[in-house]
Write an enzyme that holds these catalytic residues in place. Structure first.
Site, PDB file in Angstrom:
ATOM      1  N   LYS A  51      -6.078  11.130  -1.266  1.00 34.75           N
ATOM      2  CA  LYS A  51      -6.527  12.425  -1.304  1.00 34.75           C
ATOM      3  C   LYS A  51      -6.857  13.085  -0.049  1.00 34.75           C
ATOM      4  O   LYS A  51      -6.910  12.326   1.210  1.00 34.75           O
ATOM      5  CB  LYS A  51      -7.758  12.541  -2.181  1.00 34.75           C
ATOM      6  CG  LYS A  51      -7.317  11.892  -3.463  1.00 34.75           C
ATOM      7  CD  LYS A  51      -8.555  12.248  -4.477  1.00 34.75           C
ATOM      8  CE  LYS A  51      -8.561  11.598  -5.766  1.00 34.75           C
ATOM      9  NZ  LYS A  51      -9.816  11.515  -6.597  1.00 34.75           N
ATOM     10  N   TYR A  57      -4.309  17.201 -13.167  1.00 41.72           N
ATOM     11  CA  TYR A  57      -5.757  17.016 -13.767  1.00 41.72           C
ATOM     12  C   TYR A  57      -6.025  17.791 -15.070  1.00 41.72           C
ATOM     13  O   TYR A  57      -7.045  18.404 -15.457  1.00 41.72           O
ATOM     14  CB  TYR A  57      -6.728  17.565 -12.734  1.00 41.72           C
ATOM     15  CG  TYR A  57      -6.996  16.601 -11.427  1.00 41.72           C
ATOM     16  CD1 TYR A  57      -7.273  15.297 -11.830  1.00 41.72           C
ATOM     17  CD2 TYR A  57      -6.877  16.962 -10.288  1.00 41.72           C
ATOM     18  CE1 TYR A  57      -7.220  14.154 -10.861  1.00 41.72           C
ATOM     19  CE2 TYR A  57      -7.020  16.233  -9.281  1.00 41.72           C
ATOM     20  CZ  TYR A  57      -7.258  14.601  -9.542  1.00 41.72           C
ATOM     21  OH  TYR A  57      -7.526  13.553  -8.507  1.00 41.72           O
ATOM     22  N   ASN A 104     -13.470  10.643  -3.227  1.00 38.44           N
ATOM     23  CA  ASN A 104     -13.311   9.208  -3.514  1.00 38.44           C
ATOM     24  C   ASN A 104     -11.958   8.548  -2.915  1.00 38.44           C
ATOM     25  O   ASN A 104     -11.622   7.734  -3.517  1.00 38.44           O
ATOM     26  CB  ASN A 104     -13.745   8.973  -4.858  1.00 38.44           C
ATOM     27  CG  ASN A 104     -12.795   9.675  -5.999  1.00 38.44           C
ATOM     28  OD1 ASN A 104     -11.658  10.112  -5.437  1.00 38.44           O
ATOM     29  ND2 ASN A 104     -13.088   9.528  -7.029  1.00 38.44           N
ATOM     30  N   HIS A 126      -6.494   8.712  -6.143  1.00 35.39           N
ATOM     31  CA  HIS A 126      -6.318   8.525  -7.469  1.00 35.39           C
ATOM     32  C   HIS A 126      -5.382   7.729  -7.719  1.00 35.39           C
ATOM     33  O   HIS A 126      -4.454   7.069  -7.018  1.00 35.39           O
ATOM     34  CB  HIS A 126      -5.941   9.958  -7.660  1.00 35.39           C
ATOM     35  CG  HIS A 126      -5.554  10.152  -9.178  1.00 35.39           C
ATOM     36  ND1 HIS A 126      -6.368  10.379 -10.226  1.00 35.39           N
ATOM     37  CD2 HIS A 126      -4.001   9.821  -9.741  1.00 35.39           C
ATOM     38  CE1 HIS A 126      -5.510  10.368 -11.349  1.00 35.39           C
ATOM     39  NE2 HIS A 126      -4.156   9.974 -10.930  1.00 35.39           N
ATOM     40  N   GLU A 151       2.359  11.409 -14.760  1.00 39.44           N
ATOM     41  CA  GLU A 151       1.953  11.647 -13.402  1.00 39.44           C
ATOM     42  C   GLU A 151       3.186  11.547 -12.511  1.00 39.44           C
ATOM     43  O   GLU A 151       3.583  12.181 -11.541  1.00 39.44           O
ATOM     44  CB  GLU A 151       0.545  10.857 -12.880  1.00 39.44           C
ATOM     45  CG  GLU A 151      -0.696  11.252 -13.696  1.00 39.44           C
ATOM     46  CD  GLU A 151      -1.779  10.599 -13.618  1.00 39.44           C
ATOM     47  OE1 GLU A 151      -1.671   9.579 -12.498  1.00 39.44           O
ATOM     48  OE2 GLU A 151      -2.876  10.594 -13.934  1.00 39.44           O
TER      49      GLU A 151
HETATM   50  P1  CMP Z   1      -9.600  11.055  -9.913  1.00 37.52           P
HETATM   51  O1  CMP Z   1      -9.658   9.563 -10.240  1.00 37.52           O
HETATM   52  O2  CMP Z   1      -8.641  11.454  -9.065  1.00 37.52           O
HETATM   53  O3  CMP Z   1     -10.083  11.741 -11.189  1.00 37.52           O
HETATM   54  C1  CMP Z   1     -10.384  12.909 -11.428  1.00 37.52           C
HETATM   55  C2  CMP Z   1     -11.321  13.558 -10.109  1.00 37.52           C
HETATM   56  O4  CMP Z   1     -12.214  14.336 -10.220  1.00 37.52           O
HETATM   57  C3  CMP Z   1     -12.049  12.075  -9.634  1.00 37.52           C
HETATM   58  O5  CMP Z   1     -11.054  11.268  -9.241  1.00 37.52           O
HETATM   59  C4  CMP Z   1     -12.892  12.772  -8.463  1.00 37.52           C
HETATM   60  O6  CMP Z   1     -12.348  13.225  -7.393  1.00 37.52           O
HETATM   61  C5  CMP Z   1     -13.160  14.205  -9.393  1.00 37.52           C
HETATM   62  N1  CMP Z   1     -14.358  13.913 -10.092  1.00 37.52           N
HETATM   63  C6  CMP Z   1     -14.953  13.215 -11.183  1.00 37.52           C
HETATM   64  N2  CMP Z   1     -15.855  13.217 -11.529  1.00 37.52           N
HETATM   65  C7  CMP Z   1     -16.620  14.267 -10.857  1.00 37.52           C
HETATM   66  C8  CMP Z   1     -17.896  14.765 -10.897  1.00 37.52           C
HETATM   67  N3  CMP Z   1     -18.789  14.483 -11.440  1.00 37.52           N
HETATM   68  N4  CMP Z   1     -18.003  15.601  -9.809  1.00 37.52           N
HETATM   69  C9  CMP Z   1     -16.890  16.054  -9.027  1.00 37.52           C
HETATM   70  N5  CMP Z   1     -15.883  15.621  -8.847  1.00 37.52           N
HETATM   71  C10 CMP Z   1     -15.602  14.596  -9.915  1.00 37.52           C
END
Ligand code: CMP
Length: 132
Positions: A9, A49, A112, A115, A126
């Site tokens: 990301k 998403y 984070n 993904h 995906e």
């Molecule tokens: P990902 O595993 O890519 O799947 C969905 C994404 O949404 C997640 O990683 C985070 O980047 C984001 N995400 C999930 N939960 C939250 C949250 N509570 N607040 C903000 N972003 C979130």
């Protein structure tokens, strides 16, 4: 042999951690079957998403995932979907255990770094979105 989709990301690229994250998957023995750098558009974010579109955090998620270039890759290996999910760790970097990618490099539930597809059905869906 199974395949999964990973996205490095925008924060991974901004922080110059793309190589470090990819290196972990390579060291594990997984094969990079496909890889490309791209910028996610709001439309593509909505597709990828889809399950999060109605969540309160979606507007922030869209802003973040479209904020800079990402790297999409298909990784291949035995039980790669589960293996990669374990290596990535739980969503929130604060809670993710040390030794996982998010546990070692993130302090956020949004920024984070990576993904990873969460099931065979997600991986198939995906991979088609990013490598049609
Ligand atoms: P990902 O595993 O890519 O799947 C969905 C994404 O949404 C997640 O990683 C985070 O980047 C984001 N995400 C999930 N939960 C939250 C949250 N509570 N607040 C903000 N972003 C979130």
């Amino acid at each position: 042999m199974e395949r999964t989709l990973i996205l490095l990301k925008p924060d991974a690229l901004e922080r110059h951690l793309a190589g470090a994250v990819l290196h972990r998957f390579e060291k594990k023995g997984l094969r990079i079957a496909e890889m490309k750098m791209l910028r996610i558009t709001p439309e593509l974010a909505g597709l990828h998403y889809a399950e999060h579109r109605d969540k309160p955090f979606y507007p922030q998620l869209e802003q973040y995932i479209t904020s800079g270039p990402i790297v999409a890759a298909v990784l291949e290996g035995p039980e790669v979907i589960a293996v990669v999910r374990r290596m990535v760790g739980p969503t929130n970097g604060i809670e993710a255990p040390a030794g996982t990618i998010r546990g070692d490099y993130s302090l956020s539930s949004q920024r984070n770094l990576v993904h990873a597809s969460d099931s065979p059905a997600s991986a198939e869906r995906e991979i088609k979105i990013f490598f049609a």
